[in-house]
Design a protein around this motif. Structure first.
Motif, mmCIF file in Angstrom:
data_model
loop_
_atom_site.group_PDB
_atom_site.id
_atom_site.type_symbol
_atom_site.label_atom_id
_atom_site.label_comp_id
_atom_site.label_asym_id
_atom_site.label_seq_id
_atom_site.Cartn_x
_atom_site.Cartn_y
_atom_site.Cartn_z
ATOM 1 N N ARG A 88 0.823 -1.204 0.000
ATOM 2 C CA ARG A 88 0.000 0.000 0.000
ATOM 3 C C ARG A 88 0.860 1.257 0.000
ATOM 4 O O ARG A 88 0.559 2.246 -0.674
ATOM 5 N N ARG A 89 1.960 1.219 0.752
ATOM 6 C CA ARG A 89 2.830 2.392 0.794
ATOM 7 C C ARG A 89 3.526 2.610 -0.552
ATOM 8 O O ARG A 89 3.650 3.747 -1.020
ATOM 9 N N VAL A 90 3.981 1.539 -1.167
ATOM 10 C CA VAL A 90 4.634 1.658 -2.465
ATOM 11 C C VAL A 90 3.661 2.212 -3.500
ATOM 12 O O VAL A 90 3.995 3.110 -4.293
ATOM 13 N N GLU A 91 2.427 1.690 -3.498
ATOM 14 C CA GLU A 91 1.426 2.161 -4.456
ATOM 15 C C GLU A 91 1.099 3.636 -4.234
ATOM 16 O O GLU A 91 0.849 4.378 -5.193
ATOM 17 N N TYR A 147 10.257 -1.127 -8.918
ATOM 18 C CA TYR A 147 9.938 0.296 -8.801
ATOM 19 C C TYR A 147 11.230 1.101 -8.730
ATOM 20 O O TYR A 147 12.171 0.730 -8.044
ATOM 21 N N ARG A 148 11.225 2.239 -9.457
ATOM 22 C CA ARG A 148 12.372 3.138 -9.488
ATOM 23 C C ARG A 148 11.931 4.543 -9.064
ATOM 24 O O ARG A 148 10.735 4.847 -9.081
ATOM 25 N N PRO A 149 12.889 5.404 -8.705
ATOM 26 C CA PRO A 149 12.511 6.781 -8.321
ATOM 27 C C PRO A 149 11.739 7.478 -9.433
ATOM 28 O O PRO A 149 12.086 7.372 -10.614
ATOM 29 N N GLY A 150 10.677 8.200 -9.036
ATOM 30 C CA GLY A 150 9.838 8.895 -9.991
ATOM 31 C C GLY A 150 10.257 10.345 -10.169
ATOM 32 O O GLY A 150 11.234 10.817 -9.571
ATOM 33 N N PRO A 151 9.508 11.083 -10.989
ATOM 34 C CA PRO A 151 9.886 12.478 -11.302
ATOM 35 C C PRO A 151 9.827 13.420 -10.103
ATOM 36 O O PRO A 151 10.481 14.461 -10.114
ATOM 37 N N ASN A 152 9.068 13.073 -9.070
ATOM 38 C CA ASN A 152 8.956 13.946 -7.893
ATOM 39 C C ASN A 152 9.840 13.512 -6.735
ATOM 40 O O ASN A 152 9.714 14.021 -5.619
ATOM 41 N N ALA A 153 10.747 12.577 -6.988
ATOM 42 C CA ALA A 153 11.543 12.001 -5.888
ATOM 43 C C ALA A 153 12.438 13.023 -5.211
ATOM 44 O O ALA A 153 12.797 12.864 -4.041
ATOM 45 N N ILE A 194 8.080 5.121 -9.794
ATOM 46 C CA ILE A 194 7.398 4.685 -11.016
ATOM 47 C C ILE A 194 7.560 3.174 -11.119
ATOM 48 O O ILE A 194 8.554 2.583 -10.671
ATOM 49 N N GLU A 195 6.539 2.531 -11.691
ATOM 50 C CA GLU A 195 6.615 1.074 -11.871
ATOM 51 C C GLU A 195 7.464 0.780 -13.097
ATOM 52 O O GLU A 195 7.235 1.329 -14.183
ATOM 53 N N ALA A 196 8.453 -0.070 -12.907
ATOM 54 C CA ALA A 196 9.358 -0.435 -14.006
ATOM 55 C C ALA A 196 8.978 -1.817 -14.549
ATOM 56 O O ALA A 196 7.819 -2.230 -14.479
ATOM 57 N N GLU A 197 9.982 -2.575 -15.042
ATOM 58 C CA GLU A 197 9.690 -3.853 -15.675
ATOM 59 C C GLU A 197 9.411 -4.943 -14.640
ATOM 60 O O GLU A 197 9.714 -4.797 -13.454
ATOM 61 N N LYS A 198 8.803 -6.022 -15.125
ATOM 62 C CA LYS A 198 8.592 -7.201 -14.287
ATOM 63 C C LYS A 198 9.857 -8.055 -14.315
ATOM 64 O O LYS A 198 10.546 -8.150 -15.324
ATOM 65 N N ILE A 199 10.150 -8.708 -13.201
ATOM 66 C CA ILE A 199 11.299 -9.603 -13.150
ATOM 67 C C ILE A 199 10.857 -10.929 -12.542
ATOM 68 O O ILE A 199 9.839 -11.003 -11.842
ATOM 69 N N ASP A 200 11.644 -11.968 -12.830
ATOM 70 C CA ASP A 200 11.366 -13.299 -12.277
ATOM 71 C C ASP A 200 11.969 -13.380 -10.882
ATOM 72 O O ASP A 200 13.144 -13.071 -10.679
#
Length: 478
Positions: A434-437, A462-468, A446-452
């Motif tokens: 919930r906190r990540v969302e 998840y990576r830093p977004g434009p407002n980080a 920002i949500e990045a690619e899916k990984i196994d």
């Protein structure tokens, strides 16, 4: 005609009489008729409305002219015409002045001063009467507004309560501030009460999601009562906002600077009136010592609590800054409600009481939940970055920094382990999700690619977004 009051200062008798006669000569034909005299007196009063002493001198001169000619009836018409516009005491004073003029006498300085004092007292009485009339009208208006309020269906009151306590700050069982209740943040000077409050205000305006890792639900408008050194409060709040926040702050934050218009414990409607004038959903009281005088007295504490409850009953939440005693029992750290300064009614009426303790200016202070809503929060140490206006829990995890530390970003699982240890429970993982969302929604991640994940499951990263990089925008966890 006999004098009943001290006469107005008549000055030069001939001049006063001439002034009165000059005005009278401009009146209608049949100038000695009662109607013409009444018209003349009305014109004199209107012409010198801002200077009643000057008007009285002229009218006394007019009456004196009749007396000198032996026309007592004409002089009496003048006084009667004046009496239709002013009170009896003033008319009597003018009558005495006319008699003095007719005899060639001049009022003494003492008589003049006495007359001015009389006029002053009369005007003061009228002003007090007007103020009292306005007060009674306000009481009637409030009675009309509150008619029927406070009454509820008993079954609805008991059975229709929400399953969970609605939180203004916090979630689940961990609530620092419940909706519909007052939060009191107390501590000695210099331990960061305003620093922490500024972050809560920023979150209330929707400019950051959490404070100390606990979510804050935004509101439409905040009223900040900056009563305790408002310039210093302004400088402290400036640390929490950027130039890009200006439009939001202007639209949704209203500030009252300096002492309140009245003692908020003595006038138990004043706090609600201020909140309504501002259209506020939340009121910040900074601080209680400036809201009411004599907080150690139960009568004052009960009065303020009544003012507080009226605000809460109107659907407006309260955040109050207050002081603790200098030390607790046996000179130790204050850690009980009894250690909060003032009447017991101050803490009794608050839904939650949080204490900060440390030395003035310390970057690390201790937070204790002296009166919890549900489960107690803490105690734990809070680290203040006073330069940037950011507070974190000592040993907390900066989720945005965690995402930036790895080229592939972070995952909900990594965040949960950083928050709760190597084996987080399903509930703890859900809390981390919930906190990540929420961070994603605010542009901090920002949500990045899916990984196994190595077990055949694709998981999001998840990576830093434009407002980080924005100040006070990081969600931090214990």
């Amino acid at each position: 005609m006999s004098a009943q009051r001290s006469a107005p200062s008549t000055g030069n008798a001939e001049s006063a009489e001439n002034n009165g006669r000059a005005v009278h000569d401009q009146s209608t034909e049949g100038r000695d008729s009662p109607a013409a005299i009444a018209e003349t007196v009305a014109r004199m009063l209107a012409a010198s409305a801002a200077d009643p002493v000057r008007a009285d001198r002229a009218i006394a001169g007019l009456a004196a002219g009749y007396l000198k000619r032996g026309d007592d009836a004409g002089a009496q018409h003048v006084i009667e015409a004046l009496g239709a516009h002013v009170d009896e005491a003033r008319a009597a004073a003018v009558q005495a002045g006319a008699e003095q003029l007719a005899g060639g006498a001049t009022a003494t300085a003492e008589q003049h001063a006495a007359y001015l004092e009389q006029l002053t007292l009369q005007e003061l009485y009228r002003l007090k009467a007007r103020t009292e009339a306005q007060r009674r009208l306000n009481v009637e208006d409030r009675a009309d507004e509150t008619e029927g309020q406070g009454l509820a269906d008993g079954a609805a009151f008991i059975y229709d309560q929400p399953d969970r306590v609605p939180a203004r700050w916090g979630e689940g069982e961990e609530i620092l501030w419940a909706k519909g209740e007052a939060l009191m943040l107390c501590g000695p000077p210099g331990v960061g009460k305003t620093t922490l409050t500024g972050q809560v205000v920023r979150a209330l305006l929707g400019l950051q999601p959490d404070v100390l890792g606990y979510p804050v639900e935004p509101v439409g408008r905040v009223l900040y009562l900056a009563m305790d050194r408002p310039r210093q409060i302004g400088r402290a709040l400036a640390r929490h906002f950027t130039t890009g926040d200006r439009a939001t702050v202007a639209e949704r934050l209203t500030v009252w600077q300096g002492p309140p218009p009245t003692d908020l414990a003595a006038d138990t409607d004043a706090l609600l009136d201020l909140a309504r004038r501002a259209g506020a959903d939340v009121v910040v009281v900074d601080s209680l010592k400036d809201a009411a005088v004599g907080l150690s007295e139960d009568a004052v504490g009960a009065g303020y609590n009544r003012a507080r409850q009226r605000v809460l009953a109107a659907g407006i939440d309260l955040l109050e800054l207050h002081h603790q005693k200098k030390a607790g029992a046996n000179g130790g750290k204050p850690d009980k409600l009894a250690d909060v300064y003032g009447s017991t009614w101050l803490t009794s009426g608050a839904g939650s009481v949080i204490g900060l303790w440390g030395d003035a200016g310390d970057p690390v202070v201790e937070l204790s939940h002296l009166k919890p809503v549900m489960e107690p929060i803490g105690p734990f140490n809070v680290v203040h970055d006073h330069a940037r206006g950011i507070s974190t829990i000592d040993g907390a995890v900066d989720v945005v920094a965690l995402a930036a530390a790895n080229a592939r970003g972070t995952t909900v699982g990594i965040v949960a382990e950083a928050m709760f240890g190597d084996k987080p429970t399903a509930a703890q993982r859900m809390k981390a999700r919930r906190r990540v969302e929420k961070l994603v929604g605010l542009g901090l991640l920002i949500e990045a690619e899916k990984i196994d994940d190595g077990r055949g499951h694709n998981i999001g990263t998840y990576r830093p977004g434009p407002n980080a990089g924005r100040p006070a925008g990081r969600v931090l966890f214990q």
